[in-house]
Scaffold this motif. Structure first.
Motif, mmCIF file in Angstrom:
data_model
loop_
_atom_site.group_PDB
_atom_site.id
_atom_site.type_symbol
_atom_site.label_atom_id
_atom_site.label_comp_id
_atom_site.label_asym_id
_atom_site.label_seq_id
_atom_site.Cartn_x
_atom_site.Cartn_y
_atom_site.Cartn_z
ATOM 1 N N UNK A 517 0.838 -1.214 0.000
ATOM 2 C CA UNK A 517 0.000 0.000 0.000
ATOM 3 C C UNK A 517 0.867 1.256 0.000
ATOM 4 N N UNK A 518 0.446 2.211 -0.748
ATOM 5 C CA UNK A 518 1.208 3.470 -0.827
ATOM 6 C C UNK A 518 0.249 4.649 -0.685
ATOM 7 N N UNK A 519 0.257 5.378 0.452
ATOM 8 C CA UNK A 519 1.131 5.095 1.595
ATOM 9 C C UNK A 519 0.601 3.929 2.420
ATOM 10 N N UNK A 580 -3.732 -18.861 -3.977
ATOM 11 C CA UNK A 580 -2.954 -17.626 -3.814
ATOM 12 C C UNK A 580 -3.486 -16.529 -4.731
ATOM 13 N N UNK A 581 -3.777 -16.880 -5.963
ATOM 14 C CA UNK A 581 -4.265 -15.869 -6.901
ATOM 15 C C UNK A 581 -5.685 -15.413 -6.561
ATOM 16 N N UNK A 582 -6.412 -16.248 -5.849
ATOM 17 C CA UNK A 582 -7.784 -15.892 -5.527
ATOM 18 C C UNK A 582 -7.971 -15.278 -4.151
ATOM 19 N N UNK A 583 -6.882 -15.065 -3.413
ATOM 20 C CA UNK A 583 -6.991 -14.491 -2.072
ATOM 21 C C UNK A 583 -7.507 -13.051 -2.116
ATOM 22 N N UNK A 589 -4.239 -3.922 -1.046
ATOM 23 C CA UNK A 589 -3.027 -3.705 -1.837
ATOM 24 C C UNK A 589 -3.047 -4.445 -3.159
ATOM 25 N N UNK A 590 -4.149 -5.049 -3.522
ATOM 26 C CA UNK A 590 -4.220 -5.765 -4.794
ATOM 27 C C UNK A 590 -4.027 -7.260 -4.610
#
Length: 826
Positions: A517-519, A580-583, A589-590
């Motif tokens: 995350x930013x920020x 993992x891809x579906x978490x 944060x994407x």
């Protein structure tokens, strides 16, 4: 087309030596091109725009030293003891040498890594001790400060000393915060170290060490020269008392084009030809011409490997197809030519007629295989399309050889293509012998199949194919890994060593990328987010360990190494990649990205699986159109296509039972069952479709010809079947022998493809075309040949068997002056 081929055959017969010279020149040219331009074959496969490729690109952009291919060098002590200090130094020296090689980004010393791990653990312990000591000192300072405040208050001097006391309190509070922050960092480091504890580079007993090599290029782009240089750095000057092996990302397994089992397959084909044709000349011609054709096609294909990335299996597939199809197509012409000679037709005329009739059927059959193979390019998968193109080259060469070189050789051989007894009968003008094999086999006394027996045959064939096809319901697709390599190969030894000493998951670690995350969220640092992601991943089922790899310089991407519980081709690892891809995004944060060799293979398998239904639909549609044009019937294309689908799924079921489940694995050399080769079903569709159309053509066209000439529908079924059964039986046995020769290949890719094709031909030729189709045609009776009048008018009349050509030349036929008198010997 038939008339054109007739003229081509006559021309090749008249200029036989010129034709032979041209083909020999082409063979030499292909050999020169192979010598000059052939490059390195690849043992890996890639597809652009997969999720794995996207993650690799992002990691390469954010981390300058990552994103390239990786490989593992496995060292083991010969006696199973721990590495000595001298052995450790020797391995470290080889690591430094390999790190300086061109194309190598980094080589990690396993002993240095373990030393760093131990140092980090020691520092964590020291840090904790320092924090505890600091806390004790702060408590003492706090107690002293509290006492001083009490004394000042008791003495009435608190107002005078309050500023000084507050300053000391602020200093203590500041130190306490620093200690708490330090403690949190230590706890974070301890948690990360604990989650990564099972990812090791030296085994617990100290007898095995893993040297991790990173390349500057992606796995598929790493040159063979770079791989060889890496292996040489570790092999050329061996470390005394140790063995060294390389995983499949470094050591390539390039199967040989020719092996003993394939030679045995050709010998079996020669025996079949000898039994059918009765002469060494007759048996030798199809094999000789097939070898010429496959030599030209294979060396031409190999010469292209310097221009395009070509998988090692690609030219072998062309060899497999070209050899089997080349022998079969030559057999069709030679068999037709022999029948015509025994009917009294001169050599030159017979060569022309055989080229115009059987050659016409060969061209048509070859076109069906050609179209099906070229159709693999429609899948949009590059390496699969290239396989189809190379296979098409082999098929096209086999067809050209059949309609040009075979006529030339038949002209030179003359009547020696017949046995001595057949030549003696021909010389004596024995009328009984001139009736020919076809007439003798389809005489007026033809006995029809009973309806009851036809029903039994249909039920038995469908039931048998259905049972054999059942395992296909459990089909899992995958790509080969070290476990599927030959047991005596360095790749297999490396795989087994890693699995035994470090766990199966070490052979298929995943690279997981997480956006930062930013920020960062309130009160959270980038390191806090890294720990949170690591903990979320570690808590998943089928995850053994998680190790942080790093955070990008712009603090937007965190990368982790994840070790699954099982190997790269296991079902649990495949499920883990999807999980993992579906978490759910962590801290908004994407989604997580997953890469690595195991992930890449899963992506390839899934894309191929997605492309299969579309390709199967295209092939089935093509099958219906082709058969509709050939047989001018609605029912015949339908039952023929259903038969093809049955034989395809039955062949696939057989592959699943043996190569995925492990049934009869010991008999066929399948030591480590696993997922079925991901592109095998698609290849099987294209190749088996073409071959199935060949057999349907030679069985069904005889039935149609008899029916068109006035025979009752059910009688025509028997006569057509008898007319084509010998050549189809011989052709199928030859195909099975050639394909079967590849079953015992040390390379599992080649073995499974050879088995699938051999089984598919066996089931389609003997169960579908020679058992199921005749029975269904009998049950249909006249309805089998029904076609709406409007459709009959618009369909072109394709004379595949060249019947009109035979009728046209029957009235003009004269004794050919090149016909040689019968002579003794065979």
């Amino acid at each position: 087309m038939a008339e054109l081929l007739y003229r081509l055959g006559r021309a090749c017969a008249r200029r036989a030596r010129t034709v032979i010279t041209v083909w020999l020149a082409l063979l030499v040219t292909a050999g020169v091109a192979f010598t000059l331009f052939s490059g390195n074959l690849q043992d890996s496969f890639s597809i652009p725009d997969t999720p794995t490729k996207q993650v690799n690109d992002e990691v390469s952009e954010k981390f300058s030293d990552m994103g390239g291919g990786t490989g593992t060098v496995v060292y083991r002590t010969e006696d199973g003891s721990s590495f000595s200090e001298k052995q450790r130094e020797g391995i470290s020296d080889r690591v430094e040498e390999a790190a300086d090689l061109s194309g190598v980004a980094d080589v990690v010393d396993p002993f240095a890594t373990e030393s760093e791990r131990a140092d980090q653990a020691e520092k964590l312990d020291e840090g904790r001790t320092e924090v505890e000591n600091g806390r004790e000192k702060l408590e003492e300072s706090q107690d002293e400060l509290d006492q001083a405040r009490e004394q000042a208050e008791a003495a009435g001097r608190l107002d005078q000393m309050e500023d000084e006391l507050d300053t000391k309190q602020a200093r203590i509070d500041e130190q306490r915060e620093e200690l708490e922050e330090q403690s949190q960092q230590l706890d974070r480091g301890a948690s990360l170290q604990e989650m990564a504890s099972d990812i090791r580079s030296v085994s617990e007993d100290g007898s095995t060490a893993l040297v991790n090599v990173s390349f500057t290029e992606e796995r598929e782009e790493v040159s063979q020269g770079t791989r060889d240089a890496v292996m040489a750095a570790f092999e050329d000057d061996p470390v005394t008392g140790t063995t060294v092996d390389f995983d499949s990302n470094i050591a390539m397994s390039i199967p040989s084009l020719v092996s003993t089992t394939e030679v045995i397959g050709v010998i079996v084909a020669a025996v079949v030809l000898m039994v059918m044709l009765g002469t060494l000349v007759g048996a030798g011609l199809p094999i000789l011409t097939a070898l010429v054709g496959v030599g030209i096609a294979t060396m031409t294909a190999m010469s292209l490997s310097g221009l395009v990335q070509m998988a090692s299996v690609t030219p072998i597939l062309g060899l497999m197809l070209g050899l089997a199809v080349g022998i079969d197509y030559a057999l069709f012409l030679v068999n037709r030519h022999r029948r015509q000679l025994k009917q009294g037709i001169g050599v030159g005329e017979s060569v022309g007629l055989a080229t115009g009739t059987a050659g016409n059927a060969v061209v048509f059959a070859g076109m069906t295989v050609l179209i099906a193979l070229l159709g693999l390019n429609l899948t949009g998968i590059g390496f699969l399309g290239l396989m189809g193109t190379i296979g098409s080259l082999a098929i096209a060469t086999a067809v050209l050889v059949a309609v040009t070189l075979i006529p030339a050789l038949l002209s030179l051989v003359g009547t020696r293509i017949l046995t001595r007894r057949e030549r003696d009968r021909l010389a004596a003008a024995d009328d009984a012998a001139r009736t020919g094999e076809e007439d003798a086999d389809t005489g007026r006394g033809t006995r029809r199949m009973s309806t009851g027996w036809a029903l039994v045959r249909v039920a038995a064939a469908v039931l048998a194919l259905g049972v054999v096809a059942l395992p296909a319901l459990d089909l899992r697709l995958g790509m080969p890994d070290g476990s599927s390599e030959p047991a005596d190969s360095t790749q297999n030894r490396a795989y087994e060593a890693v699995a035994d000493e470090f766990g199966e998951g070490q052979n298929g670690t995943l690279l997981v990328a997480a956006d930062v995350p930013n920020p960062p969220n309130d009160g959270q640092t980038v390191e806090d987010h890294q720990l949170e992601v690591a903990e979320e991943i570690h808590d998943l089922d089928d995850v053994t360990a998680v190790a942080p790899v790093g955070i990008s310089n712009d603090e937007t991407l965190a990368v982790f190494q994840v070790m699954p519980e099982e190997g790269p081709s296991s079902e649990s690892t495949e499920d883990l990649v999807h999980t993992l891809r579906g978490m759910e995004p962590i801290d908004d944060a994407g989604e997580l990205g997953v890469a690595g060799a195991a992930s890449g293979n899963i992506d390839i398998s899934e894309k191929l699986s997605d492309a299969l239904p579309t390709y199967l639909a295209v092939v089935v549609g093509l099958s219906l159109v082709i058969l509709l044009l050939v047989f001018r019937s609605i029912l015949v294309p339908a039952v023929a296509t259903v038969g093809f689908i049955l034989s395809f799924f039955a062949a696939l079921g057989s592959v699943v039972a043996i190569y995925q489940w492990g049934w009869l694995g010991g008999l066929l050399g399948v030591q480590n069952p696993g997922p079925v080769l991901s592109f095998l079903p698609t290849l099987l569709v294209g190749i088996l479709f073409g071959l199935a159309m060949d057999y349907m053509l030679f069985i069904g066209s005889g039935m149609r010809e008899a029916y068109v000439h006035g025979r009752p529908a059910r009688t025509a079924v028997v006569e057509g079947f008898r007319a084509g059964r010998a050549v189809v039986t011989a052709a199928a046995i030859i195909m099975i022998s050639v394909f079967g020769g590849f079953v015992f290949s040390d390379t599992m890719m080649i073995s499974s493809i050879g088995f699938a094709l051999a089984t598919g031909v066996l089931l389609d030729a003997f169960v579908v075309r020679m058992t199921l189709i005749p029975a269904l045609m009998h049950l249909a009776g006249d309805k089998a040949w029904w076609l709406p009048r409007w459709l009959d008018r618009i369909l072109p009349d394709i004379d595949v068997e060249g019947t009109r050509l035979e009728r046209h030349h029957a009235g003009e036929r004269e004794q050919d002056p090149t016909r040689q008198p019968a002579e003794s010997g065979s």
